[in-house]
Design a protein around this motif. Sequence first.
Motif, PDB file in Angstrom:
ATOM      1  N   HIS A  35       0.941  -1.424  -0.005  1.00 33.45           N
ATOM      2  CA  HIS A  35      -0.195  -0.075   0.160  1.00 33.45           C
ATOM      3  C   HIS A  35       0.974   1.252  -0.079  1.00 33.45           C
ATOM      4  CE1 HIS A  35      -3.446   2.178   0.874  1.00 33.45           C
ATOM      5  NE2 HIS A  35      -2.928   3.009   1.932  1.00 33.45           N
ATOM      6  N   ALA A  36       1.930   1.089   0.967  1.00 29.69           N
ATOM      7  CA  ALA A  36       2.639   2.447   0.912  1.00 29.69           C
ATOM      8  C   ALA A  36       3.542   2.590  -0.224  1.00 29.69           C
ATOM      9  CB  ALA A  36       3.800   2.273   2.200  1.00 29.69           C
ATOM     10  N   ALA A  37       4.143   1.464  -0.890  1.00 29.03           N
ATOM     11  CA  ALA A  37       4.724   1.643  -2.205  1.00 29.03           C
ATOM     12  C   ALA A  37       3.824   2.219  -3.394  1.00 29.03           C
ATOM     13  CB  ALA A  37       5.227   0.205  -2.689  1.00 29.03           C
ATOM     14  N   ALA A  38       2.606   1.675  -3.329  1.00 29.48           N
ATOM     15  CA  ALA A  38       1.753   2.027  -4.481  1.00 29.48           C
ATOM     16  C   ALA A  38       1.421   3.712  -4.399  1.00 29.48           C
ATOM     17  CB  ALA A  38       0.353   1.388  -4.418  1.00 29.48           C
ATOM     18  N   ALA A  39       1.188   3.973  -2.960  1.00 28.68           N
ATOM     19  CA  ALA A  39       1.013   5.470  -2.573  1.00 28.68           C
ATOM     20  C   ALA A  39       2.162   6.196  -3.062  1.00 28.68           C
ATOM     21  CB  ALA A  39       0.641   5.742  -1.209  1.00 28.68           C
ATOM     22  N   LEU A  40       3.539   5.616  -2.764  1.00 28.36           N
ATOM     23  CA  LEU A  40       4.508   6.639  -3.144  1.00 28.36           C
ATOM     24  C   LEU A  40       4.869   6.868  -4.630  1.00 28.36           C
ATOM     25  CD1 LEU A  40       6.946   5.365  -0.196  1.00 28.36           C
ATOM     26  CD2 LEU A  40       6.245   7.837  -0.834  1.00 28.36           C
ATOM     27  N   VAL A  41       4.564   5.766  -5.418  1.00 25.88           N
ATOM     28  CA  VAL A  41       4.481   5.634  -6.699  1.00 25.88           C
ATOM     29  C   VAL A  41       3.479   6.482  -7.490  1.00 25.88           C
ATOM     30  CG1 VAL A  41       3.921   4.324  -8.881  1.00 25.88           C
ATOM     31  CG2 VAL A  41       5.183   3.027  -7.242  1.00 25.88           C
ATOM     32  N   HIS A  42       2.367   6.766  -6.685  1.00 25.60           N
ATOM     33  CA  HIS A  42       1.536   7.952  -7.066  1.00 25.60           C
ATOM     34  C   HIS A  42       1.844   9.209  -6.853  1.00 25.60           C
ATOM     35  CE1 HIS A  42      -1.719   5.377  -9.058  1.00 25.60           C
ATOM     36  NE2 HIS A  42      -1.698   4.630  -8.017  1.00 25.60           N
ATOM     37  N   GLY A  43       2.421   9.426  -5.638  1.00 24.14           N
ATOM     38  CA  GLY A  43       2.975  10.809  -5.108  1.00 24.14           C
ATOM     39  C   GLY A  43       4.242  11.230  -5.748  1.00 24.14           C
ATOM     40  N   LEU A  44       5.195  10.297  -5.968  1.00 21.46           N
ATOM     41  CA  LEU A  44       6.523  10.690  -6.283  1.00 21.46           C
ATOM     42  C   LEU A  44       6.784  10.791  -8.017  1.00 21.46           C
ATOM     43  CD1 LEU A  44       8.614   9.365  -3.321  1.00 21.46           C
ATOM     44  CD2 LEU A  44       7.750  11.904  -3.707  1.00 21.46           C
ATOM     45  N   LEU A  45       6.261   9.464  -8.353  1.00 21.74           N
ATOM     46  CA  LEU A  45       6.587   9.197  -9.683  1.00 21.74           C
ATOM     47  C   LEU A  45       5.466   9.765 -10.670  1.00 21.74           C
ATOM     48  CD1 LEU A  45       8.130   5.749  -9.543  1.00 21.74           C
ATOM     49  CD2 LEU A  45       9.142   7.862  -9.631  1.00 21.74           C
ATOM     50  N   ARG A  46       4.196   9.228 -10.555  1.00 24.02           N
ATOM     51  CA  ARG A  46       3.043   9.604 -11.390  1.00 24.02           C
ATOM     52  C   ARG A  46       2.457  10.868 -11.228  1.00 24.02           C
ATOM     53  NH1 ARG A  46      -0.366   4.053 -12.034  1.00 24.02           N
ATOM     54  NH2 ARG A  46      -0.884   4.841 -14.060  1.00 24.02           N
ATOM     55  N   ARG A  47       2.440  11.284  -9.951  1.00 23.36           N
ATOM     56  CA  ARG A  47       1.895  12.799  -9.669  1.00 23.36           C
ATOM     57  C   ARG A  47       0.442  13.010 -10.307  1.00 23.36           C
ATOM     58  NH1 ARG A  47       6.506  16.474  -8.262  1.00 23.36           N
ATOM     59  NH2 ARG A  47       8.409  14.910  -7.956  1.00 23.36           N
ATOM     60  N   ASP A  48      -0.271  11.823  -9.876  1.00 26.99           N
ATOM     61  CA  ASP A  48      -1.549  11.838 -10.748  1.00 26.99           C
ATOM     62  C   ASP A  48      -2.796  12.242  -9.831  1.00 26.99           C
ATOM     63  OD1 ASP A  48      -1.744   9.747  -9.209  1.00 26.99           O
ATOM     64  OD2 ASP A  48      -1.800   8.103 -10.682  1.00 26.99           O
ATOM     65  N   GLY A  49      -2.578  12.576  -8.683  1.00 30.89           N
ATOM     66  CA  GLY A  49      -3.685  13.286  -7.865  1.00 30.89           C
ATOM     67  C   GLY A  49      -3.904  11.939  -6.694  1.00 30.89           C
ATOM     68  N   VAL A  50      -3.421  10.880  -6.749  1.00 34.47           N
ATOM     69  CA  VAL A  50      -3.855   9.987  -5.927  1.00 34.47           C
ATOM     70  C   VAL A  50      -3.541  10.178  -4.520  1.00 34.47           C
ATOM     71  CG1 VAL A  50      -3.991   7.468  -5.362  1.00 34.47           C
ATOM     72  CG2 VAL A  50      -4.311   8.070  -7.519  1.00 34.47           C
TER      73      VAL A  50
END
Length: 188
Positions: A154-169
């Motif tokens: 869960h934390a890894a997915a959140a970091l991917v969305h927050g740091l790499l994808r920057r898609d608003g998740v």
Amino acid sequence: MNAPVDSFHPLLRLLHGLMAVLVIAMLFLGVTMVASVDGSQPQLVGWHKQLGLALLVLLSARLLVRAFTARPALPASVTPWQRRAAGAVHLALYGLLLGQILVGWAMQGAADYPLRFALWRIPALVGADPDLYGILRCAHGWIAYGLFALILVHAAAALVHGLLRRDGVWTSMWRLRQGGKRPGNTRR
């Protein structure tokens, strides 16, 4: 039908943050109390029980708030399999959290240990049974490993969305105040 939103309800975000801190504390406290050989173990066990019951209250509140509040849509860039995976991980996290708390509660009854939350005596879920206690204690440990693994995912997915994808998740959960509306109706 609720209007689309771009972030989670503030109470849901608060409960998420509180529960995240408590669950991580519980995992480390559990490992510490099991490994403890000094006189601090009874105090650690007492804290573990109190935090576990507090988590049950917070989890109940969180599920209620989640049921009655709008959730932001996932961005279009999230593929169908990722949506299913996210849903499965969230469902598994809720299930394991509830299961872990109930197994811990039952474990106390099986060990014939009285359970209190603040000033209230909590009724046992099961009667005293040393064999059942052994099974529940083992299950409690394995569920903890499962929770730890899911928290990492869960934390890894959140970091991917927050740091790499920057898609608003990421910001849908961590922004400090609720933002404006955003089109979309897919709920998480």
